[in-house]
Motif scaffolding. Structure first.
Motif, PDB file in Angstrom:
ATOM      1  N   PHE A 130       0.691  -1.274   0.176  1.00 37.66           N
ATOM      2  CA  PHE A 130       0.152  -0.267  -0.327  1.00 37.66           C
ATOM      3  C   PHE A 130       1.267   1.022   0.023  1.00 37.66           C
ATOM      4  CE2 PHE A 130      -2.250  -3.453   1.693  1.00 37.66           C
ATOM      5  CZ  PHE A 130      -3.532  -2.828   1.778  1.00 37.66           C
ATOM      6  N   VAL A 131       0.194   2.317  -0.447  1.00 35.08           N
ATOM      7  CA  VAL A 131       0.971   3.707  -0.278  1.00 35.08           C
ATOM      8  C   VAL A 131      -0.510   4.227  -0.376  1.00 35.08           C
ATOM      9  CG1 VAL A 131       1.714   6.355  -1.340  1.00 35.08           C
ATOM     10  CG2 VAL A 131       2.638   3.895  -1.816  1.00 35.08           C
ATOM     11  N   ILE A 132      -0.005   4.888   1.273  1.00 33.20           N
ATOM     12  CA  ILE A 132      -1.656   5.808   2.060  1.00 33.20           C
ATOM     13  C   ILE A 132      -1.370   6.985   2.468  1.00 33.20           C
ATOM     14  CG2 ILE A 132      -2.104   5.371   4.246  1.00 33.20           C
ATOM     15  CD1 ILE A 132      -1.822   2.706   4.695  1.00 33.20           C
ATOM     16  N   PHE A 133      -1.839   8.232   1.720  1.00 29.75           N
ATOM     17  CA  PHE A 133      -1.632   9.353   2.012  1.00 29.75           C
ATOM     18  C   PHE A 133      -2.681   9.694   2.917  1.00 29.75           C
ATOM     19  CE2 PHE A 133      -0.302   8.679  -2.396  1.00 29.75           C
ATOM     20  CZ  PHE A 133       0.630   9.129  -2.894  1.00 29.75           C
ATOM     21  N   ALA A 134      -1.614  10.695   3.907  1.00 23.42           N
ATOM     22  CA  ALA A 134      -2.261  11.646   4.624  1.00 23.42           C
ATOM     23  C   ALA A 134      -1.924  13.103   3.483  1.00 23.42           C
ATOM     24  CB  ALA A 134      -1.604  11.368   5.826  1.00 23.42           C
ATOM     25  N   PRO A 188       2.999   0.465  -6.216  1.00 22.36           N
ATOM     26  CA  PRO A 188       2.562  -0.804  -5.183  1.00 22.36           C
ATOM     27  C   PRO A 188       1.233  -0.918  -5.635  1.00 22.36           C
ATOM     28  CG  PRO A 188       1.081   1.707  -5.495  1.00 22.36           C
ATOM     29  CD  PRO A 188       2.319   2.079  -5.821  1.00 22.36           C
ATOM     30  N   LYS A 189       0.561  -1.930  -4.818  1.00 24.50           N
ATOM     31  CA  LYS A 189      -0.488  -3.017  -5.090  1.00 24.50           C
ATOM     32  C   LYS A 189      -1.874  -2.259  -4.828  1.00 24.50           C
ATOM     33  CE  LYS A 189       2.538  -6.706  -3.835  1.00 24.50           C
ATOM     34  NZ  LYS A 189       3.678  -6.438  -4.086  1.00 24.50           N
ATOM     35  N   ALA A 190      -1.873  -1.268  -4.234  1.00 16.94           N
ATOM     36  CA  ALA A 190      -3.161   0.059  -3.771  1.00 16.94           C
ATOM     37  C   ALA A 190      -2.403   0.759  -3.198  1.00 16.94           C
ATOM     38  CB  ALA A 190      -4.521  -1.247  -2.915  1.00 16.94           C
ATOM     39  N   ILE A 191      -3.343   1.603  -3.591  1.00 21.35           N
ATOM     40  CA  ILE A 191      -3.677   2.932  -2.756  1.00 21.35           C
ATOM     41  C   ILE A 191      -4.382   3.253  -1.690  1.00 21.35           C
ATOM     42  CG2 ILE A 191      -3.201   5.575  -3.367  1.00 21.35           C
ATOM     43  CD1 ILE A 191      -2.450   5.125  -6.274  1.00 21.35           C
ATOM     44  N   ILE A 192      -4.537   3.760  -0.485  1.00 21.76           N
ATOM     45  CA  ILE A 192      -5.546   4.988   0.101  1.00 21.76           C
ATOM     46  C   ILE A 192      -5.350   6.669   0.397  1.00 21.76           C
ATOM     47  CG2 ILE A 192      -6.452   3.962   2.381  1.00 21.76           C
ATOM     48  CD1 ILE A 192      -5.419   1.371   2.655  1.00 21.76           C
ATOM     49  N   CYS A 193      -6.003   7.049   0.548  1.00 18.83           N
ATOM     50  CA  CYS A 193      -6.008   7.927   0.582  1.00 18.83           C
ATOM     51  C   CYS A 193      -6.581   8.888   1.702  1.00 18.83           C
ATOM     52  CB  CYS A 193      -6.468   8.735  -0.445  1.00 18.83           C
ATOM     53  SG  CYS A 193      -5.354   9.031  -2.183  1.00 18.83           S
ATOM     54  N   PHE A 194      -6.315   8.861   2.651  1.00 20.40           N
ATOM     55  CA  PHE A 194      -6.649   9.863   3.728  1.00 20.40           C
ATOM     56  C   PHE A 194      -7.077  11.531   3.438  1.00 20.40           C
ATOM     57  CE2 PHE A 194      -5.875   6.206   6.144  1.00 20.40           C
ATOM     58  CZ  PHE A 194      -6.898   6.161   6.473  1.00 20.40           C
ATOM     59  N   SER A 195      -7.815  11.335   2.280  1.00 17.80           N
ATOM     60  CA  SER A 195      -7.441  13.008   1.824  1.00 17.80           C
ATOM     61  C   SER A 195      -8.286  12.998  -0.055  1.00 17.80           C
ATOM     62  CB  SER A 195      -5.815  13.320   1.817  1.00 17.80           C
ATOM     63  OG  SER A 195      -6.039  14.814   0.669  1.00 17.80           O
TER      64      SER A 195
END
Length: 285
Positions: free
Chosen positions: A127-131, A204-211
């Motif tokens: 995961f790439v997780i963006f804050a 990345p295999k997946a991306i999560i955006c807390f934005s």
């Protein structure tokens, strides 16, 4: 009213309002005694006027707010073009970060104490997780993801059984906004090339955006798209067509509220959890 303190924007606003309500005549330089006017003079005054080219040119101009918005868009487009040139030849994440650090087109770099990127693996992470941006603790210590929002994020990863060791936690904006003020969509539009380049390098295999603001740029959709619409639909990050690579397939992307918002409104966590479970179930398909 102190007429000496009226600025150009106020004057233009007044002129625009006068035009909207049909007041197109200026005041006379001298007082007019309307009781001395003849019927013919009154008839002439009441007759429809043919707008002159000068008045058309004056009132066809955009409102000050629209004019300011156009100036902002033009500046963002100019700065984005500069960033695109800077990142175009970057072949490593460090080169991208160096370009971000040297970019002087944003005011955040002049108010923040630290340039913060992220923590975790950068080579094909799960995961790439963006804050959105660093917080008060990060600004004080200079350590990325060390504050209370990071605690919430790590609890989220643990509950969802997403491996932190295989995830890249990163900030969309590497600088803390002064006083933790609300972020502006223009900032994310300006740095979009930086974000896209990071993803193309990390794969990345997946991306999560807390934005939502970050997600709007990654998905390349209308910036006025409501957050609810983004979160309701299944989203995928798509690489630019100009990239001549066959190994870059679409990446599942989850859009969530900011970590700050979840701390301030804990009741939103329930919906976030539902959306996370749905996202997780789709990853294996």
């Amino acid at each position: 009213m102190d007429l000496g303190r009226i600025d150009e924007t106020q004057l233009l606003n007044w002129l625009s309002w006068y035009n909207e309500v049909g007041l197109e005549d200026c005041f006379e330089e001298e007082a007019v005694n309307w009781f001395d006017r003849s019927e013919a003079q009154f008839a002439k005054a009441r007759a429809p006027k043919t707008p002159s080219s000068t008045s058309n040119a004056t009132f066809s101009q955009k409102s000050p707010r629209a004019h300011k918005a156009d100036l902002v868009k033009a500046k963002v487009a100019e700065q984005t073009a500069v960033i695109s040139r800077q990142t175009g030849q970057a072949t490593s994440l460090e080169a991208v970060y160096d370009a971000m650090r040297s970019f002087d087109g944003w005011s955040l770099s002049k108010t923040a104490r630290h340039f913060l990127t992220g923590v975790g693996p950068t080579d094909s992470p799960d995961f790439v997780i963006f804050a959105e941006a660093p917080g008060e603790t990060e600004e004080r210590t200079g350590d990325a993801f060390s504050g209370i929002e990071a605690v919430l994020l790590r609890n989220y990863l643990k509950a969802a059984k997403f491996s932190e060791e295989k995830s890249r936690l990163t900030y969309a904006l590497p600088y803390r906004p002064p006083g933790d003020q609300a972020t502006h969509q223009e900032w994310f539009a300006m740095i979009a090339p930086f974000l896209h380049k990071q993803i193309s390098l990390m794969k990345p295999k997946a991306i999560i955006c807390f934005s939502t603001k970050t997600a709007l740029q990654l998905l390349r959709v209308d910036p006025n798209t409501p957050a609810t619409e983004l979160r309701r639909k299944k989203q995928n990050y798509q690489f630019e067509k100009t990239l001549d690579k066959t190994d870059l397939s679409d990446i599942p992307l989850l859009v969530l509220p900011t970590l700050k918002e979840l701390l301030e409104v804990p009741s939103k966590k329930k919906q976030v959890w539902k959306e996370t479970l749905r996202f997780k179930s789709n990853l294996g398909k």
